[in-house]
Scaffold this active site. Structure first.
Site, mmCIF file in Angstrom:
data_model
loop_
_atom_site.group_PDB
_atom_site.id
_atom_site.type_symbol
_atom_site.label_atom_id
_atom_site.label_comp_id
_atom_site.label_asym_id
_atom_site.label_seq_id
_atom_site.Cartn_x
_atom_site.Cartn_y
_atom_site.Cartn_z
ATOM 1 N N ARG A 90 0.842 -1.197 0.000
ATOM 2 C CA ARG A 90 0.000 0.000 0.000
ATOM 3 C C ARG A 90 0.874 1.243 0.000
ATOM 4 N NH1 ARG A 90 -4.717 -1.734 4.417
ATOM 5 N NH2 ARG A 90 -5.209 -3.731 3.413
ATOM 6 N N ARG A 92 2.310 0.969 10.317
ATOM 7 C CA ARG A 92 1.801 1.324 8.990
ATOM 8 C C ARG A 92 2.951 1.300 7.984
ATOM 9 N NH1 ARG A 92 -3.095 3.506 7.846
ATOM 10 N NH2 ARG A 92 -3.412 4.079 10.018
ATOM 11 N N GLU A 135 -6.239 -0.848 15.942
ATOM 12 C CA GLU A 135 -6.848 -1.808 15.023
ATOM 13 C C GLU A 135 -5.858 -2.893 14.605
ATOM 14 O OE1 GLU A 135 -7.960 -2.330 10.406
ATOM 15 O OE2 GLU A 135 -7.845 -0.272 11.147
ATOM 16 N N SER A 173 -10.063 -5.944 10.579
ATOM 17 C CA SER A 173 -11.303 -5.310 10.142
ATOM 18 C C SER A 173 -12.082 -6.346 9.350
ATOM 19 C CB SER A 173 -10.985 -4.082 9.271
ATOM 20 O OG SER A 173 -12.125 -3.307 9.041
ATOM 21 N N ARG A 196 1.169 -6.174 12.750
ATOM 22 C CA ARG A 196 0.548 -5.555 13.930
ATOM 23 C C ARG A 196 0.455 -6.550 15.086
ATOM 24 N NH1 ARG A 196 -3.708 -0.848 12.151
ATOM 25 N NH2 ARG A 196 -2.403 0.036 10.507
#
Length: 426
Positions: A261, A276, A348, A351, A390
């Protein structure tokens, strides 16, 4: 993609649902295009029908010796042949314009999704586990990790910001986490392991909703392929352009893949540390099911992610996302947020979304309902089971010791080759 028939039947309801997502009313624009397109289509069909009738009548007129009538019919057929392509091109252009407009709009939220503008309006549903009490001030992973093999400097030197080089015991721990997750999802939760392509075509990105809206958040190759931002793209598109004859049992798929990403839409967020990254690993969960099965599958997928956290004894909370914080293609989303003691915050880690038939319409993915001839669109769901990096962060922060070492959770030790603790380099 949205069903034009539903917009025709209830334009006010469609606009009201869009408004809940902060989007402007669009039904008037869509229906105006639809009316114009259908009028042109009807005109083209009438011309085509008249051309066919006139062509047949030419032979009859010739047989009856009526040369004048035959010539007049030939002239009419010639005019139709000249006019018809322009109408057909106009219909194609209007269809493309209508589809582009429909494709630009987010999915409509489920009725029980709370209204809100951003993550501040998400609703906490439940919590599991109790955050550990430390006899010392716990460190963030970005401070704790470098001595254990989390090398931010080398990653940046090789590839730039938001890339990390893992070494030795740290690399082994990340691999153990990934393998543990994958084995749990396949061995205990009914997901079939897949090894999908990491490079996909435009059509695949469009099918799951990344294109055209989120092109700037993606990496594109020089031969016009895209690096997947998540295995959701490859797994969900495995049923594109298909009619599944038997969907009595949901199709559950999982894959461990790198994800890529550009994070163009997240400038300034989590620039420090491993949370991230431009490249990260994730165990993705995807389900393709009948419309009546979505609720049970959503519950199953959420629980599949929760069980990983519970096996690792990582405290977490379950959040129902509001209309303003859901992803573009989602109708309803639960986030799982893991406790990070170094940040003293929940963050988070998974999801899990139900997309209804939104992606299926973009992919033309259908199934044949029992006893019916006409196929119907499938429903799709996707979620993280979990984000590997994560989870690594969560293990480091929750299992850290005062001497800078990190105890390996019991659940991961079978994959660690006898290593039960990460020890700082001396």
């Amino acid at each position: 993609m949205h069903d034009i028939r539903l917009i025709r039947d209830n334009p006010e309801g469609f606009d009201a649902a869009l408004a809940r997502r902060g989007a402007a009313a669009q039904s008037a624009n869509i229906l105006a295009l639809d009316e114009k397109r259908r009028a042109v289509s009807t005109q083209a069909q009438e011309l085509l029908s008249r051309r066919n009738d006139a062509s047949k009548a030419i032979g009859a007129a010739m047989g009856a010796g009526d040369k004048d009538k035959a010539e007049a019919l030939k002239a009419e057929v010639a005019r139709i042949k000249t006019d018809l392509p322009a109408l057909e091109e106009q219909e194609r252009a209007l269809t493309a314009e209508q589809n582009d407009l429909l494709a630009s709009l987010p999915n409509l939220p489920a009725d029980d999704v709370p209204e809100g503008a951003d993550e501040a309006d998400n609703v906490e549903v439940s919590r599991w586990g109790t955050p550990r009490e430390f006899s010392f001030t716990p460190q963030e992973h970005a401070d704790l990790g470098p001595a254990l093999g989390m090398d931010f400097e080398t990653g940046a030197a090789i590839s730039g910001a938001r890339f990390t080089f893992l070494r030795g015991q740290m690399a082994r721990l990340q691999r153990a986490i990934a393998q543990f997750m994958l084995d749990r999802q396949t061995g205990e939760r009914g997901y079939t392991e897949c090894a999908p392509p990491l490079l996909v075509k435009d059509e695949a990105m469009f099918g799951t909703g990344q294109l055209p809206k989120f092109a700037e958040d993606l990496f594109r190759t020089t031969d016009d392929r895209w690096l997947i931002p998540t295995a959701e793209v490859s797994l969900t598109n495995a049923v594109r352009e298909q009619i599944i004859e038997d969907l009595s049992a949901p199709l559950r798929m999982t894959a461990l893949t790198p994800c890529f990403r550009s994070e163009a839409g997240a400038a300034g967020k989590d620039t420090r540390g491993y949370i991230r990254q431009h490249q990260f690993d994730k165990v993705e969960l995807v389900c393709v099911c009948r419309p009546d099965d979505w609720q049970a599958e959503h519950d199953h997928m959420v629980r599949s992610a929760e069980l990983v956290l519970e096996a690792l004894d990582l405290p977490y909370r379950k959040m129902l996302l509001c209309t303003g914080d859901m992803g573009f293609g989602a109708k309803k989303t639960f986030d799982l947020e893991v406790w990070l003691p170094g940040q003293s915050a929940y963050r988070e880690i998974s999801s899990i979304s139900w997309c209804g038939d939104f992606q299926a319409r973009r992919m033309n993915a259908r199934y044949r309902p029992a006893g019916e001839k006409k196929p119907a669109f499938v429903h799709t769901l996707n979620g993280s089971g979990l984000a590997v990096g994560r989870t690594l962060v969560a293990v480091l922060e929750n299992y850290q010791q005062e001497d800078g070492s990190v105890v390996v959770p019991d659940a991961l030790r079978p994959w660690m080759g006898g290593i039960d603790r990460l020890v700082p380099a001396t």
